[in-house]
Each structure stands twice: as C-alpha cells, then as structure tokens.
Design an enzyme around this catalytic site. Structure first.
Site, PDB file in Angstrom:
ATOM      1  N   ARG A  81     -18.607 -10.468  -3.250  1.00 28.56           N
ATOM      2  CA  ARG A  81     -17.187 -10.417  -3.803  1.00 28.56           C
ATOM      3  C   ARG A  81     -16.551 -10.373  -2.572  1.00 28.56           C
ATOM      4  O   ARG A  81     -16.472  -9.476  -1.750  1.00 28.56           O
ATOM      5  CB  ARG A  81     -17.003  -9.142  -4.701  1.00 28.56           C
ATOM      6  CG  ARG A  81     -15.462  -8.831  -5.254  1.00 28.56           C
ATOM      7  CD  ARG A  81     -15.244  -7.555  -5.880  1.00 28.56           C
ATOM      8  NE  ARG A  81     -13.904  -7.531  -6.183  1.00 28.56           N
ATOM      9  CZ  ARG A  81     -13.240  -6.257  -6.139  1.00 28.56           C
ATOM     10  NH1 ARG A  81     -13.698  -5.243  -5.949  1.00 28.56           N
ATOM     11  NH2 ARG A  81     -12.018  -6.609  -6.407  1.00 28.56           N
ATOM     12  N   HIS A 123      -5.881  -8.900  -3.630  1.00 30.88           N
ATOM     13  CA  HIS A 123      -6.569  -7.412  -3.163  1.00 30.88           C
ATOM     14  C   HIS A 123      -5.520  -7.094  -2.244  1.00 30.88           C
ATOM     15  O   HIS A 123      -5.821  -6.597  -1.055  1.00 30.88           O
ATOM     16  CB  HIS A 123      -7.888  -7.462  -2.558  1.00 30.88           C
ATOM     17  CG  HIS A 123      -8.659  -6.228  -2.742  1.00 30.88           C
ATOM     18  ND1 HIS A 123      -9.989  -6.080  -3.306  1.00 30.88           N
ATOM     19  CD2 HIS A 123      -8.286  -5.044  -2.054  1.00 30.88           C
ATOM     20  CE1 HIS A 123     -10.215  -4.589  -2.774  1.00 30.88           C
ATOM     21  NE2 HIS A 123      -9.210  -4.172  -2.254  1.00 30.88           N
ATOM     22  N   GLU A 163      -7.145  -3.404  -8.661  1.00 32.43           N
ATOM     23  CA  GLU A 163      -6.641  -1.979  -8.822  1.00 32.43           C
ATOM     24  C   GLU A 163      -5.345  -2.054  -9.091  1.00 32.43           C
ATOM     25  O   GLU A 163      -4.597  -1.538  -8.122  1.00 32.43           O
ATOM     26  CB  GLU A 163      -7.129  -1.007  -7.560  1.00 32.43           C
ATOM     27  CG  GLU A 163      -8.648  -1.074  -7.569  1.00 32.43           C
ATOM     28  CD  GLU A 163      -9.099   0.025  -6.614  1.00 32.43           C
ATOM     29  OE1 GLU A 163      -8.351   0.257  -5.591  1.00 32.43           O
ATOM     30  OE2 GLU A 163     -10.183   0.295  -6.711  1.00 32.43           O
ATOM     31  N   ASN A 296     -13.903  -0.176 -10.663  1.00 35.28           N
ATOM     32  CA  ASN A 296     -14.094   0.305  -9.575  1.00 35.28           C
ATOM     33  C   ASN A 296     -13.980   2.042  -9.628  1.00 35.28           C
ATOM     34  O   ASN A 296     -13.093   2.398  -9.923  1.00 35.28           O
ATOM     35  CB  ASN A 296     -12.957  -0.102  -8.324  1.00 35.28           C
ATOM     36  CG  ASN A 296     -12.664  -1.309  -8.277  1.00 35.28           C
ATOM     37  OD1 ASN A 296     -13.694  -2.170  -8.630  1.00 35.28           O
ATOM     38  ND2 ASN A 296     -11.891  -1.893  -7.365  1.00 35.28           N
ATOM     39  N   TYR A 298     -15.404   5.783  -7.764  1.00 40.28           N
ATOM     40  CA  TYR A 298     -15.917   6.326  -6.649  1.00 40.28           C
ATOM     41  C   TYR A 298     -16.220   7.961  -7.168  1.00 40.28           C
ATOM     42  O   TYR A 298     -17.240   8.484  -6.554  1.00 40.28           O
ATOM     43  CB  TYR A 298     -14.753   6.283  -5.554  1.00 40.28           C
ATOM     44  CG  TYR A 298     -14.796   4.859  -4.974  1.00 40.28           C
ATOM     45  CD1 TYR A 298     -15.470   4.793  -3.659  1.00 40.28           C
ATOM     46  CD2 TYR A 298     -14.149   3.893  -5.524  1.00 40.28           C
ATOM     47  CE1 TYR A 298     -15.510   3.295  -3.495  1.00 40.28           C
ATOM     48  CE2 TYR A 298     -13.918   2.645  -5.135  1.00 40.28           C
ATOM     49  CZ  TYR A 298     -14.804   2.385  -3.830  1.00 40.28           C
ATOM     50  OH  TYR A 298     -14.492   1.187  -3.419  1.00 40.28           O
ATOM     51  N   GLU A 358     -17.082  -2.244  -7.794  1.00 39.59           N
ATOM     52  CA  GLU A 358     -16.847  -1.316  -6.394  1.00 39.59           C
ATOM     53  C   GLU A 358     -17.450   0.065  -6.855  1.00 39.59           C
ATOM     54  O   GLU A 358     -17.159   0.886  -7.795  1.00 39.59           O
ATOM     55  CB  GLU A 358     -15.582  -0.987  -5.818  1.00 39.59           C
ATOM     56  CG  GLU A 358     -14.573  -1.999  -5.123  1.00 39.59           C
ATOM     57  CD  GLU A 358     -13.497  -1.825  -4.471  1.00 39.59           C
ATOM     58  OE1 GLU A 358     -13.216  -0.610  -4.472  1.00 39.59           O
ATOM     59  OE2 GLU A 358     -12.670  -2.883  -4.633  1.00 39.59           O
ATOM     60  N   GLU A 413      -9.643   0.619   6.539  1.00 39.45           N
ATOM     61  CA  GLU A 413      -9.588   1.436   5.393  1.00 39.45           C
ATOM     62  C   GLU A 413      -8.149   1.896   4.993  1.00 39.45           C
ATOM     63  O   GLU A 413      -7.728   2.965   5.094  1.00 39.45           O
ATOM     64  CB  GLU A 413     -10.414   2.572   5.213  1.00 39.45           C
ATOM     65  CG  GLU A 413     -10.361   3.555   4.080  1.00 39.45           C
ATOM     66  CD  GLU A 413     -10.566   2.929   2.774  1.00 39.45           C
ATOM     67  OE1 GLU A 413     -11.063   1.678   2.458  1.00 39.45           O
ATOM     68  OE2 GLU A 413     -10.163   3.623   2.016  1.00 39.45           O
TER      69      GLU A 413
HETATM   70  C1  PNW Z   1     -10.593   1.043  -3.255  1.00 41.17           C
HETATM   71  N1  PNW Z   1      -8.735   6.783  -5.137  1.00 41.17           N
HETATM   72  O1  PNW Z   1      -9.568   1.724  -3.191  1.00 41.17           O
HETATM   73  C2  PNW Z   1      -9.954  -0.247  -2.916  1.00 41.17           C
HETATM   74  O2  PNW Z   1     -10.375  -1.445  -3.709  1.00 41.17           O
HETATM   75  C3  PNW Z   1     -10.648  -0.645  -1.621  1.00 41.17           C
HETATM   76  O3  PNW Z   1      -9.777  -1.709  -0.942  1.00 41.17           O
HETATM   77  C4  PNW Z   1     -10.956   0.271  -0.515  1.00 41.17           C
HETATM   78  O4  PNW Z   1     -11.281   0.080   0.538  1.00 41.17           O
HETATM   79  C5  PNW Z   1     -11.815   1.391  -1.496  1.00 41.17           C
HETATM   80  O5  PNW Z   1     -11.478   1.481  -2.713  1.00 41.17           O
HETATM   81  C6  PNW Z   1     -12.171   2.692  -0.558  1.00 41.17           C
HETATM   82  O6  PNW Z   1     -11.118   3.505  -0.589  1.00 41.17           O
HETATM   83  C7  PNW Z   1      -9.354   2.928  -3.690  1.00 41.17           C
HETATM   84  O7  PNW Z   1      -7.966   7.706  -4.661  1.00 41.17           O
HETATM   85  C8  PNW Z   1      -8.378   3.988  -3.195  1.00 41.17           C
HETATM   86  O8  PNW Z   1      -9.365   7.023  -6.167  1.00 41.17           O
HETATM   87  C9  PNW Z   1      -8.120   4.987  -3.734  1.00 41.17           C
HETATM   88  C10 PNW Z   1      -8.967   5.421  -4.943  1.00 41.17           C
HETATM   89  C11 PNW Z   1      -9.848   4.656  -5.360  1.00 41.17           C
HETATM   90  C12 PNW Z   1      -9.968   3.415  -4.828  1.00 41.17           C
END
Ligand code: PNW
Length: 456
Positions: A81, A123, A163, A296, A298, A358, A413
C-alpha cells in the site's frame, strides 16, 4: 493463524487470496520534495514554517523503491500500500507528467515482482492551494482521482482517503497536523463533511467510468479507530459512553458510508447545529460508496463515565495499565481490542469485506541500532494482534480479506518527526544513502506468510 487463513481461502464468498502486505504514505517515505516538477503540499509548508523535522528527504523512497521492492519480495509480501502525492502529479489544474510517470514506474515495478499495488489517493498531503473546509476541494479531489484511475490502469485496490478523523481533527481543530489550525470544532466538522463528499464523488467516478473495464477492481476508504471498552463492562453508563465514543471516532465516517448515508444520532446530538447537513441526494451518493471496509487500528482505551469530560478516557483499570506502552504516547499494546473492534464492525455494518489497512507499533528512536533491529516487542505485538485477528475470523465470522502492516520502513512520523520508528525495516536517517536493515519482526511476518501459503 494458518487455520484461520485456510478457512478464509476456502470461503467461496471471499474468493481471492489473502492480502499480506505493508503500508506506507507518500509524504512519510518519498522525499524528493522538489524533484520532477513536484509542487508543495501543506505538509511541506507546515513543517518548513514551523522549523520542524520534515519529509524533504525522508527515506528517499523516490529513488530507492526498486531496492525496497526486492526486500518486500524476499520477505514474501503479496501486496503493498502506497499513496499518491497529489502535488507531485498535479500542479494546480495541470497534470505533471514526470510525477505521473513516477507512479506508473513504481506500479509496474511492483507488478513485475508479483506484488499487488494498493493505492491510497490521499494520505494527508494536500496541495497548498486547497483547504478541506472549503467545498471546492470536493471537485478538485474528484478530478485528481479521475486522473489517477485513468493512468494506473492495473491497480485493483483503491483507497480514496486515509483517516479523515485524523486529518480533520488534528489539522483543523487541534492544530497538530497541517495546516496547523487550532480552532473550534466547526472547522473539523466542515472538513469531515467535504471529505465524505469527496470520497463518494471519487467512488462514483470509478464506478461510472472505469468499473466496467476493470474486472475485480475495488474502491474503499481507510478509517481509523481505537477500541473503546467500558471500564466496568456491566455498568450501563460506561457502555453508553463507550458507544458514543465509537460513534464520534468511527461512526462519524462509517455510518454514512456503510450504514444510513447520514451521520449517526450520537454524532448529531453531540455537535448539534455545528454539524453540517447532507441533502437527500448527497446521502444517496455516500451510502454504500465502498466495496470494502478499510480499518486502521492500533490501540484501545477504557471509558469511565464517572469521570468528567476531558478525563473520561483512561488506560488504567484497578491500578494496571491496559497494555504495554509502545514508543508513542497514545499507543498501548492491546491485542484483545483488535478482535473486539473487528467483530463490532461486522455486527454493526456487516460489510462485504474488511481489509486491515494499517496495524503496527512504534519504538522510540535510540542510537542503539542492534536493539532497534532485534525488535522482539514488535514480534510480540504482531503475534498478539494476529492471533486476535484469527479469532475474529474463525469464531466471529469476520470477513477479513487482508492485513497490511504499518509500516514497511521507519519513516517520517508526522508531528513526531523521526523520533518514533514504526518500520519492519530500519532506516538510518543519518546516512545520506538511507541504509536499510531488515528487522527481526519482518522476518517473523515473512515466516508466517510462508506458512499461510502452504494452506492454499
Ligand atoms: C496513522 N491515534 O495515523 C497514519 O495513517 C499513519 O500515517 C501514521 O504514521 C500511523 O498511523 C502511526 O501513527 C494515526 O491517535 C495517528 O489513534 C494517530 C492515531 C491513529 C492513527
């Protein structure tokens, strides 16, 4: 894991091989910010004006992508991707041939190496002349999308926007991301409104003009969300507030696209008159405007209704953290939340297919390359999250068709610059040649993919 993948492969409704890939974004990896006729995006302007670390050189992926593709191939990834830098391929209304050629070359090099491209149109690197709060971005985005659809004829997986929650909230309310506007929630809501329209317009362009000649091609959007878990699962107020938070982060965009065509009731009641209103025609255009659900994901948080406004989210329960803290202050490792959010999406919106667009974790930067490359905590992260993903597939019938790890490379980042490393591959940012070293976690994922392959 492999049992889950086997089930997936033999499931007739999802008759495509599982997508095992990694993900990147143009501004985070490409560099070459002034080469080949590229004009500035608002991330160039934002970082330069603030004197922040920036993506001027980043991983120099612009020049080094053939080497990176060989690494992906050796590791066994089937998909990759990447995103298009809008201001590389267009200069105002005009096309920039050299920029377009770069993405044609990148796409062909992937295909020559048997890696399927997954292309994100946007993005976060908006050309300087646009503003997501201004309606004219909708047409501009549809035209940009049209250009890329027409040029990259071999791409089968398209993601319109990455996002919108992040780029609207952080860009136009908290002021942490470009363009750096700190202000009332109205700006972020206007951004979200135009983002939904822009997404749906691009989807419509593809369906009308390209779909008939592109068998199997799919267009979707990538939405990000934490999992919001009630602090006390039996407490009705905690449950209710958790559901509201899911709506404010995920439902804001998912409900219009995968549900009713309109914002969910929780979002309407929370923002009241500040929230823009869709016409009936717009609702009809937005509803169903996605062939898959891109997620996405995390991390997870607890929701505590006994605490007031700002502090009703917590990472601590009975004195214990929800999970281990990674290298970013917001990223706690919570594998079980992954199964919950996948199952929640399946239950609430029942999408035809879900692609994890992601998932990954960060290490804080140190000068200790050996420990950054021997990244056992990242292996534990993938093992935990992939096991929960397998449970979602096997026990909860979640229609998962792909998993793209964030990220192929350590990269830029955003507001945290190079201080946080999300890569499967280490990048030496002090080296003008941006030397790469494959991390242990990349080998781990490669091994897993090889195992899953045996089940086909
Ligand atoms: C994503 N949160 O951003 C983005 O799509 C990427 O570009 C980035 O590098 C990656 O995650 C890691 O941060 C996020 O706060 C930023 O939950 C913040 C959050 C989630 C995703």
């Amino acid at each position: 894991m492999s049992r889950a993948i086997k089930k997936l492969q033999s499931d007739g409704t999802l008759n495509q091989p599982f997508m095992w890939g990694t993900a990147t974004a143009a501004y985070q990896v490409e560099g070459a910010w002034k080469e080949g006729g590229r004009s500035p995006s608002h991330w160039d302007t934002f970082t330069h004006n603030k004197g922040m670390e920036n993506g001027d050189v980043a991983c120099d992926f612009y020049h080094k992508y053939p080497e990176d593709i060989q690494l992906m191939k050796q590791l066994g990834f089937t998909h990759f991707r990447y995103s298009i830098s809008w201001s590389r391929v267009m200069n105002g209304e005009l096309r920039n041939e050299q920029g377009i050629q770069f993405y044609r070359d990148l796409t062909q090099e992937l295909l020559r190496n048997n890696i399927e491209p997954v292309v994100t149109l946007y993005h976060w690197d908006l050309p300087d002349q646009y503003d997501w709060r201004d309606e004219n971005v909708v047409n501009a985005f549809a035209e940009f999308a049209d250009l890329m659809f027409s040029e990259l004829t071999d791409v089968k997986h398209w993601i319109t926007l990455n996002e919108p929650w992040v780029f609207c909230a952080l860009g136009y309310h908290y002021g942490l991301h470009a363009p750096g506007t700190e202000g009332p929630e109205t700006g972020m809501l206007q951004c979200g409104h135009n983002a939904l329209k822009a997404h749906a317009r691009a989807y419509g362009v593809f369906k009308e003009r390209y779909d008939p000649h592109r068998p199997g091609a799919k267009v979707g959007i990538a939405l990000s969300s934490h999992w919001f878990e009630p602090l006390e699962p039996s407490n009705a107020a905690d449950q209710e507030l958790s559901e509201k938070k899911r709506d404010l982060m995920l439902g804001w965009f998912a409900e219009p696209v995968y549900g009713s065509g309109d914002y969910p009731p929780n979002v309407k009641s929370h923002y009241g008159d500040q929230l823009p209103v869709f016409s009936e025609a717009e609702k009809a255009m937005i509803k169903g405007s996605s062939d898959f659900f891109g997620l996405n994901h995390y991390t997870s948080v607890y929701v505590d209704s006994t605490r007031g406004g700002g502090s009703d989210e917590t990472r601590i329960k009975h004195g214990a953290p929800i999970g281990a803290l990674a290298g970013s202050e917001w990223l706690y490792v919570v594998p079980w939340g992954f199964n919950r959010i996948l199952t929640y999406i399946k239950t609430r919106w029942d999408p035809k297919a879900i692609v994890v667009t992601e998932n990954g974790m960060s290490d804080a930067d140190t000068s200790d390359v050996t420990s950054l490359v021997n990244d056992y905590s990242r292996i534990a992260f993938f093992e935990g999250y992939l096991t929960e993903m397998a449970k979602a597939i096997l026990h909860n019938d979640v229609p998962l068709v792909g998993y793209l790890a964030w990220s192929l490379l350590d990269n830029f980042e955003w507001e945290d610059g190079y201080a946080e490393r999300f890569g499967l591959i280490y990048v030496d940012f002090n080296d003008p040649g941006r030397r790469r070293v494959v991390k242990q976690s990349a080998e781990y994922l490669g091994g897993l993919i090889a195992q899953a392959e045996l089940c086909r």
